[in-house]
Scaffold this active site. Structure first.
Site, PDB file in Angstrom:
ATOM      1  N   CYS A 248       0.816  -1.225   0.000  1.00 33.90           N
ATOM      2  CA  CYS A 248       0.000   0.000   0.000  1.00 33.90           C
ATOM      3  C   CYS A 248       0.841   1.262   0.000  1.00 33.90           C
ATOM      4  CB  CYS A 248      -0.944   0.039   1.177  1.00 33.90           C
ATOM      5  SG  CYS A 248      -2.322  -1.021   0.881  1.00 33.90           S
ATOM      6  N   TYR A 292      -1.661   4.399   1.445  1.00 36.84           N
ATOM      7  CA  TYR A 292      -2.645   4.780   0.416  1.00 36.84           C
ATOM      8  C   TYR A 292      -2.535   6.247   0.038  1.00 36.84           C
ATOM      9  CZ  TYR A 292      -5.299   0.371   0.590  1.00 36.84           C
ATOM     10  OH  TYR A 292      -5.714  -0.927   0.500  1.00 36.84           O
ATOM     11  N   TRP A 310      -5.019   5.519   5.457  1.00 36.30           N
ATOM     12  CA  TRP A 310      -5.225   4.077   5.636  1.00 36.30           C
ATOM     13  C   TRP A 310      -4.216   3.497   6.635  1.00 36.30           C
ATOM     14  CZ3 TRP A 310      -2.137  -0.224   4.701  1.00 36.30           C
ATOM     15  CH2 TRP A 310      -2.804  -1.457   4.816  1.00 36.30           C
ATOM     16  N   TYR A 510      -9.504  -5.646  -7.156  1.00 39.22           N
ATOM     17  CA  TYR A 510      -8.739  -4.928  -6.134  1.00 39.22           C
ATOM     18  C   TYR A 510      -7.317  -5.463  -6.062  1.00 39.22           C
ATOM     19  CZ  TYR A 510      -8.133  -2.399  -1.701  1.00 39.22           C
ATOM     20  OH  TYR A 510      -7.721  -1.532  -0.714  1.00 39.22           O
ATOM     21  N   HIS A 511      -6.348  -4.531  -5.993  1.00 42.69           N
ATOM     22  CA  HIS A 511      -4.929  -4.872  -5.887  1.00 42.69           C
ATOM     23  C   HIS A 511      -4.331  -5.383  -7.192  1.00 42.69           C
ATOM     24  CE1 HIS A 511      -5.009  -5.323  -1.201  1.00 42.69           C
ATOM     25  NE2 HIS A 511      -4.877  -4.067  -1.591  1.00 42.69           N
ATOM     26  N   HIS A 595      -2.948   0.061  -6.828  1.00 43.54           N
ATOM     27  CA  HIS A 595      -4.231   0.588  -6.371  1.00 43.54           C
ATOM     28  C   HIS A 595      -4.820   1.633  -7.312  1.00 43.54           C
ATOM     29  CE1 HIS A 595      -2.632  -1.221  -2.680  1.00 43.54           C
ATOM     30  NE2 HIS A 595      -3.871  -1.314  -2.283  1.00 43.54           N
TER      31      HIS A 595
END
Ligand SMILES: *[C@@H]1O[C@H](CO)[C@@H](O)[C@H](O)[C@H]1NC(C)=O
Ligand SMILES: *[C@@H]1O[C@H](CO)[C@@H](O)[C@H](O)[C@H]1NC(C)=O
Length: 653
Positions: A248, A292, A310, A510-511, A595
């Site tokens: 992240c 993030y 985050w 996601y990811h 992301h």
């Protein structure tokens, strides 16, 4: 004959990742291998008993790697992948690491289902006993697994307890039309990549977190891999020396091609990867711990950083900036995060995530989203914030995409996203933002919407100025592949229209990550990274855009750049010698991806003078437009076919 077989309890990955899939019944199938130890015959990989296994010779004379096991399914099947169960006893000897996978319809011509000599799947698997899955889509009777390395480098051995072929329930298979591009091959990784960076040496750096397939905590190390598209080799590496779990992160590429990774699980940390020495170097802690956040390189080479609640605590994540000359972070207390917050129902924890940042003229940073409000940030002195209006009638577009497809004209495409970070419907909305002088209000035009609503997608600018938007899902829900958009779309700025392209085999939600590769194909990989969750994707699919394909699916002949300087300064003229006819040239900056955010990629169309094979282009002189660093130079012919990208370094002066 296709037989629905019970999916074994110890194969949960297949059950979820390939929910519409079945394992083919293996009655009558035969297995052969170049080498086996008595008692470990190749047929042991087909016997349905995971306690027995094929193993290459290990007693007496060892057969050196590579080893190969070949399966004859005795009839042609539509196959969508293979699963390999490693040996399940208390030894790991023979776990297969680097590998290639081939298919054949006749057992002789192994090229039959392999586009342009490429393997349907290749890469490196992790050194553990968990199920290994390689996905692809083809018709085949024979399957061959070439084991090129032992995953733990313990010896010249290869083993497999079970080999299963996976099929879809579809009764027929229609080969996709090459006019819509082809998902050509799969690259297997020993990690679930959630972040990636294109390196000046043509290789791809990817990483997950402390674990190969999970994140969390502050473990102080990261699982990485380097993929070399030129050789297919994937090399795993655990990075410990920066004491940084880089899950992240913010990512930016410096003027000299270093990859600066900030925050995430170890929220204050900075790690710097230097491709020229293949070394990870600890950087200074940020002033504000973040996860993030987004970072973007400014026109003076400093890296701007904002947001990121985050990780490292909630709120107050105003700007700061890293100076490469002093290797220090400084607060920009007047670069305020408040104007760029979305109205997420989870509050600032989600509202300041994944800013759409673009370094622009005179050290400015333009923030195009995901908040519906846009802003300018100044990086001089203590920083500054100037509102830039609303993105037309768009709402907050968290986990949408923003791509600068023409930096000379200040053009940014935005697409998709959702009001809330998760458990929300994504939108199809797309806009073209045109930015001018710093602090001036940009113009925003609503353009055609995508056919598919997307959040968690990736947007990649292609050399010809079209924008490829791939993956995502219509109802954003981390760690699921439900409502995945399998059909990518291509935006053409000159017509303002989207075109649907051939669907991918493997969901990318996601990811997931996406990068333009040096050969003008696209890597779209990862997704998941959620431990025992069933939606981990340890791979990437490579997409070949229509501009590289003839009507029969063969590769077009492409123009070439036969000679060009490896370095050019802003505002200077670059002489280029080409092979074949050429119509135009473009620069595309090497991307970084995590992301949904890639603040490094951007495209610069070039005006060329010359003819035949001798050309010159003037590189625009503004460091906010052509942000120094490493760029691909592409020559493009009259049919829109790009050359291989030559990586060149653009220097400030
Ligand atoms: C495999 O055999 C080759 C050739 O004999 C040798 O160079 C190599 O070190 C061996 N690899 C391992 C992992 O033992
Ligand atoms: C560039 O930015 C600086 C600092 O904000 C400002 O003082 C200067 O006027 C700007 N220059 C131009 C040409 O806009």
């Amino acid at each position: 004959m296709v037989v629905l077989s019970t999916i074994l309890a110890f194969l949960p990955l297949i059950q979820v990742a390939l929910c519409a899939s079945i394992q083919l019944g293996r009655t009558g199938w035969t297995a052969t291998a170049d080498s086996f130890n008595p008692g470990n015959e190749p047929a042991k990989a087909l016997d349905g008993d995971a306690t027995t296994f094929w193993h290459s010779a290990y007693a007496g004379t060892v057969d050196p790697l590579p080893n190969v096991i070949t399966i004859d399914m005795k009839a042609s099947f539509i196959v969508s992948g293979v699963s390999i169960t490693p040996r399940q006893d208390d030894s790991s000897n023979g776990n297969i690491g680097q590998h290639t996978i081939e298919l054949s319809t006749d057992g002789t011509n192994w090229g039959a289902t392999i586009a342009n000599g490429r393997y349907v799947a290749s890469g490196t698997w992790a050194d553990d006993g968990s199920e290994k899955v390689a996905q692809f889509r083809a018709t085949a009777r024979y399957f061959r697994l070439n084991a090129l390395s032992e995953a733990g480098n313990r010896g010249n051995w290869s083993s497999a307890a079970e080999v299963n072929m996976i099929s879809t329930v579809a009764p027929t298979y229609t080969a996709p039309s090459p006019s819509k591009g082809l998902w050509q091959n799969t690259v297997d990784f020993p990690i679930v990549p959630a972040a990636a960076a294109m390196l000046p040496n043509g290789k791809v750096l990817l990483w997950s977190s402390f674990a190969l397939d999970n994140f969390g905590g502050t473990s102080g190390f990261t699982q990485t891999a380097i993929y070399d598209p030129a050789t297919g080799v994937v090399t795993p590496r655990t990075v410990t020396n920066t004491q940084h779990d880089m899950f992240c992160p913010g990512i930016s590429a410096t003027f000299d091609g270093r990859i600066v990774v900030t925050g995430g699980d170890n929220a204050a940390k900075t790690s710097i990867y230097d491709y020229s020495s293949d070394a990870w170097i600890p950087g200074p802690d940020m002033k504000i711990a973040r996860g993030y956040q987004s970072t973007a390189i400014a026109s003076d080479g400093r890296i701007f950083n904002i947001g990121g609640s985050w990780s490292g605590g909630n709120g107050g994540k105003n700007g700061e900036i890293w100076n490469p000359s002093t290797n220090t972070w400084s607060l920009l207390q007047n670069a305020l995060v408040a104007p760029m917050l979305t109205a997420d129902r989870a509050g600032v924890y989600r509202a300041d995530n994944h800013g759409w940042l673009f370094g622009w003229k005179n050290g400015s940073i333009f923030q195009a989203g995901p908040s519906k409000a846009m802003n300018w940030y100044s990086t001089s002195g203590a920083g500054g914030t100037t509102g830039a209006g609303l993105r037309s009638d768009d709402g907050d577009a968290m986990n949408g995409n923003a791509i600068m497809f023409d930096a000379v004209a200040g053009k940014i495409l935005t697409a998709g996203g959702a009001t809330n970070y998760q458990t929300d419907d994504a939108r199809t909305n797309a806009y073209v933002i045109t930015i001018g002088a710093p602090n001036s209000t940009p113009s925003v035009t609503k353009t055609a919407s995508m056919s598919f609503a997307r959040g968690f997608a990736n947007g990649i600018v292609l050399p010809d100025g079209t924008v490829f938007v791939t993956g995502g899902q219509s109802h954003v829900e981390p760690f699921t592949d439900t409502t995945a958009a399998l059909t990518p779309e291509l935006y053409n700025p000159s017509t303002g229209a989207w075109t649907q392209l051939n669907p991918m085999s493997i969901p990318r939600t996601y990811h997931s990550v996406g990068l333009l590769l040096p050969d003008a194909t696209v890597l779209n990989g990862g997704g998941g990274l959620c431990g025992n969750c069933g939606t981990n994707h340890w791979d990437a699919e490579i997409f070949v855009p229509p501009y590289l394909l003839n009507a029969d699916g063969s590769r077009r002949s492409r123009p070439s750049i036969t000679s060009v300087a490896s370095t050019v300064a802003l505002g200077k003229t670059l002489g280029i010698t080409t092979g074949g006819a050429v119509a135009r040239f473009a620069l595309v900056r090497l991307g970084t991806s995590t992301h949904t955010v890639d603040t490094d990629q951007r495209r610069v169309p070039l005006t060329a003078s010359g003819s035949g094979t001798s050309w010159s282009v003037v590189v625009p002189g503004d460091a906010g437009v052509v942000v120094p660093g490493y760029w691909y130079l592409f020559a493009i012919d009259g049919a829109g076919t790009p050359s291989l990208g030559k990586v060149i370094r653009v220097t400030p002066s």
